[in-house]
Design an enzyme around this catalytic site. Structure first.
Site, PDB file in Angstrom:
ATOM      1  N   ALA A  65      -7.053  10.404   3.739  1.00 56.29           N
ATOM      2  CA  ALA A  65      -8.105  10.818   4.662  1.00 56.29           C
ATOM      3  C   ALA A  65      -7.406  11.429   5.873  1.00 56.29           C
ATOM      4  CB  ALA A  65      -8.920   9.596   5.075  1.00 56.29           C
ATOM      5  N   GLY A 109      -6.594   7.884   0.831  1.00 60.94           N
ATOM      6  CA  GLY A 109      -7.839   8.445   0.312  1.00 60.94           C
ATOM      7  C   GLY A 109      -7.594   9.448  -0.816  1.00 60.94           C
ATOM      8  N   GLU A 112      -7.300   7.359  -3.816  1.00 61.40           N
ATOM      9  CA  GLU A 112      -8.639   6.821  -4.081  1.00 61.40           C
ATOM     10  C   GLU A 112      -9.547   7.890  -4.696  1.00 61.40           C
ATOM     11  OE1 GLU A 112      -8.829   5.412   0.041  1.00 61.40           O
ATOM     12  OE2 GLU A 112      -9.327   3.432  -0.748  1.00 61.40           O
ATOM     13  N   GLU A 132      -2.035   2.833   3.744  1.00 63.99           N
ATOM     14  CA  GLU A 132      -2.852   2.556   4.938  1.00 63.99           C
ATOM     15  C   GLU A 132      -2.274   1.454   5.808  1.00 63.99           C
ATOM     16  OE1 GLU A 132      -4.031   3.075   1.863  1.00 63.99           O
ATOM     17  OE2 GLU A 132      -5.851   4.294   1.928  1.00 63.99           O
TER      18      GLU A 132
HETATM   19  N1  CO8 Z   1      -4.053  13.174   7.816  1.00 61.11           N
HETATM   20  C1  CO8 Z   1      -3.880  14.198   8.687  1.00 61.11           C
HETATM   21  N2  CO8 Z   1      -2.799  15.018   8.668  1.00 61.11           N
HETATM   22  C2  CO8 Z   1      -1.870  14.779   7.713  1.00 61.11           C
HETATM   23  C3  CO8 Z   1      -2.002  13.726   6.786  1.00 61.11           C
HETATM   24  C4  CO8 Z   1      -3.172  12.906   6.859  1.00 61.11           C
HETATM   25  N3  CO8 Z   1      -3.406  11.905   5.974  1.00 61.11           N
HETATM   26  N4  CO8 Z   1      -0.905  13.733   5.978  1.00 61.11           N
HETATM   27  C5  CO8 Z   1      -0.131  14.747   6.399  1.00 61.11           C
HETATM   28  N5  CO8 Z   1      -0.703  15.388   7.445  1.00 61.11           N
HETATM   29  C6  CO8 Z   1      -0.203  16.545   8.189  1.00 61.11           C
HETATM   30  C7  CO8 Z   1       0.948  16.144   9.081  1.00 61.11           C
HETATM   31  O1  CO8 Z   1       0.463  15.585  10.291  1.00 61.11           O
HETATM   32  C8  CO8 Z   1       1.643  17.473   9.272  1.00 61.11           C
HETATM   33  O2  CO8 Z   1       0.923  18.237  10.198  1.00 61.11           O
HETATM   34  P1  CO8 Z   1       1.690  18.907  11.471  1.00 61.11           P
HETATM   35  O3  CO8 Z   1       2.617  19.909  10.828  1.00 61.11           O
HETATM   36  O4  CO8 Z   1       0.573  19.533  12.245  1.00 61.11           O
HETATM   37  O5  CO8 Z   1       2.407  17.812  12.145  1.00 61.11           O
HETATM   38  C9  CO8 Z   1       1.484  18.148   7.918  1.00 61.11           C
HETATM   39  O6  CO8 Z   1       0.370  17.489   7.288  1.00 61.11           O
HETATM   40  C10 CO8 Z   1       2.683  18.003   7.012  1.00 61.11           C
HETATM   41  O7  CO8 Z   1       3.001  16.630   6.926  1.00 61.11           O
HETATM   42  P2  CO8 Z   1       4.467  16.050   7.190  1.00 61.11           P
HETATM   43  O8  CO8 Z   1       5.201  16.906   8.166  1.00 61.11           O
HETATM   44  O9  CO8 Z   1       4.335  14.598   7.527  1.00 61.11           O
HETATM   45  O10 CO8 Z   1       5.112  16.262   5.737  1.00 61.11           O
HETATM   46  P3  CO8 Z   1       6.313  15.446   5.081  1.00 61.11           P
HETATM   47  O11 CO8 Z   1       6.649  16.172   3.833  1.00 61.11           O
HETATM   48  O12 CO8 Z   1       7.375  15.152   6.056  1.00 61.11           O
HETATM   49  O13 CO8 Z   1       5.667  13.997   4.699  1.00 61.11           O
HETATM   50  C11 CO8 Z   1       3.960  12.555   3.783  1.00 61.11           C
HETATM   51  C12 CO8 Z   1       4.684  13.920   3.713  1.00 61.11           C
HETATM   52  C13 CO8 Z   1       4.940  11.431   3.389  1.00 61.11           C
HETATM   53  C14 CO8 Z   1       2.825  12.600   2.784  1.00 61.11           C
HETATM   54  C15 CO8 Z   1       3.430  12.307   5.222  1.00 61.11           C
HETATM   55  O14 CO8 Z   1       2.720  13.451   5.637  1.00 61.11           O
HETATM   56  C16 CO8 Z   1       2.523  11.122   5.354  1.00 61.11           C
HETATM   57  O15 CO8 Z   1       3.003   9.995   5.396  1.00 61.11           O
HETATM   58  N6  CO8 Z   1       1.197  11.370   5.475  1.00 61.11           N
HETATM   59  C17 CO8 Z   1       0.230  10.331   5.720  1.00 61.11           C
HETATM   60  C18 CO8 Z   1      -0.009   9.487   4.491  1.00 61.11           C
HETATM   61  C19 CO8 Z   1      -1.013   8.400   4.790  1.00 61.11           C
HETATM   62  O16 CO8 Z   1      -0.782   7.497   5.558  1.00 61.11           O
HETATM   63  N7  CO8 Z   1      -2.185   8.471   4.114  1.00 61.11           N
HETATM   64  C20 CO8 Z   1      -3.234   7.504   4.287  1.00 61.11           C
HETATM   65  C21 CO8 Z   1      -4.205   7.974   5.315  1.00 61.11           C
HETATM   66  S1  CO8 Z   1      -5.438   6.753   5.690  1.00 61.11           S
HETATM   67  C22 CO8 Z   1      -6.527   6.883   4.401  1.00 61.11           C
HETATM   68  O17 CO8 Z   1      -6.413   7.702   3.547  1.00 61.11           O
HETATM   69  C23 CO8 Z   1      -7.648   5.914   4.407  1.00 61.11           C
HETATM   70  C24 CO8 Z   1      -8.706   6.252   3.405  1.00 61.11           C
HETATM   71  C25 CO8 Z   1      -9.895   5.409   3.672  1.00 61.11           C
HETATM   72  C26 CO8 Z   1     -11.191   6.031   3.247  1.00 61.11           C
HETATM   73  C27 CO8 Z   1     -11.463   7.312   3.904  1.00 61.11           C
HETATM   74  C28 CO8 Z   1     -12.681   7.354   4.697  1.00 61.11           C
HETATM   75  C29 CO8 Z   1     -12.752   8.587   5.575  1.00 61.11           C
END
Ligand code: CO8
Length: 258
Positions: A65, A109, A112, A132
């Site tokens: 998400a 998400g 999911e 998460e």
């Molecule tokens: N949300 C928003 N932006 C994101 C997300 C995300 N989940 N994942 C990546 N991005 C963005 C980064 O902020 C970055 O943007 P910017 O260049 O503007 O800083 C861009 O995408 C590229 O990401 P990275 O630079 O971090 O890329 P890497 O290759 O270094 O890393 C990863 C890749 C490991 C996937 C890393 O991006 C990461 O850890 N992302 C987050 C993963 C995460 O925690 N996901 C869970 C989110 S919470 C959730 O999903 C809850 C669901 C519940 C139900 C939903 C109801 C709405």
């Protein structure tokens, strides 16, 4: 209909939806979820379409998400919007089969959403996880339930409590994905599988999907009872007559979706 966060195409009888927020690794923002719902509604209503494929990019199916969109929400925002049931679960309501083609990250998400589809084909690059906990929350779109049903308590609990990702090979061993395909072939192979499903009798496909899904919602006795009733009702279709006649006559069936 113009979309900003997804690309919607048809390939023969297959509806193809590509998540398309490359700069955010396809993070599932509210606008994307709304568009996804509209695209699914359109494909469900289109008599030409027999199966749907949901995919992302080479790098990410979806990295979760949208954390930036969620970060400042209050409890009351989350409660009143009910932003999970409201939209996210649309894919679980589809009668037409929805196949997730996952390459790269399917996290939070994103994992999911893939699990809400009917089955997952994974590229050898796929990585699944529920991270998460690392950002101070828990899965909120069914992850604790669907992952546990898919891979069992021990692995699901470890993943949910640590945020550890699982690669494609582990996901296949654990039963989360139906099989692994080389990344370069993922989309073609998934569309081929979807075309095969679309070539079957539509009402029989609906019955088969409903029966398998019942295994997750009912007792064994209730599930077997539903299966028997659906099996019996298949004999009321023209396509059952055609399918069995074609077998005896050693020819391909010509299903009419009747
Ligand atoms: N949300 C928003 N932006 C994101 C997300 C995300 N989940 N994942 C990546 N991005 C963005 C980064 O902020 C970055 O943007 P910017 O260049 O503007 O800083 C861009 O995408 C590229 O990401 P990275 O630079 O971090 O890329 P890497 O290759 O270094 O890393 C990863 C890749 C490991 C996937 C890393 O991006 C990461 O850890 N992302 C987050 C993963 C995460 O925690 N996901 C869970 C989110 S919470 C959730 O999903 C809850 C669901 C519940 C139900 C939903 C109801 C709405």
């Amino acid at each position: 209909m113009p979309f900003e966060n997804i690309i919607v195409e048809t390939r023969g009888q297959v509806g193809l939806i590509t998540l398309n927020r490359p700069k955010a690794l396809n993070a599932l923002c509210a606008a994307l979820i709304r568009e996804l719902g509209q695209a699914l509604d359109t494909f469900e209503a289109d008599a030409e379409i027999g199966a749907i494929v949901l995919t992302g990019s080479e790098k990410a199916f979806a990295a979760g998400a949208d954390i930036k969109e969620m970060a400042s929400k209050s409890y009351m925002d989350a409660y009143l919007e009910d932003f999970i049931t409201n939209g996210w679960e649309r894919v679980t309501k589809c009668r037409k089969p929805v196949i997730a083609a996952v390459a790269g990250y399917a996290l939070g998400g994103g994992c999911e959403m893939a699990m809400m589809c009917d089955f997952i084909l994974a590229a050898d690059t796929a990585k699944f996880g529920q991270p998460e906990i690392t950002i101070g929350t828990i899965p909120g779109a069914g992850g604790t339930q669907r992952l546990t049903r898919a891979v069992g308590k021990s692995k699901a609990m470890e993943m949910v409590l640590t945020g550890r990702m699982m690669d494609a090979a582990e996901a296949e061993r654990a039963g989360l994905v139906s099989r692994i395909v080389p990344a370069a072939d993922l989309l073609d192979e998934t569309i081929k599988v979807a075309e095969r499903i679309a070539s079957m009798s539509r009402p029989i496909v609906y019955m088969a999907k409903e029966a398998v899904n019942a295994a997750f919602e009912t007792t064994l006795a209730q599930g077997v009872h539903l299966e028997r009733r659906l099996f019996q009702s298949a004999f009321a279709t023209e396509d059952q007559k055609e399918g069995m006649a074609a077998f005896s006559e050693k020819r391909s069936p010509a299903f009419k979706n009747r």
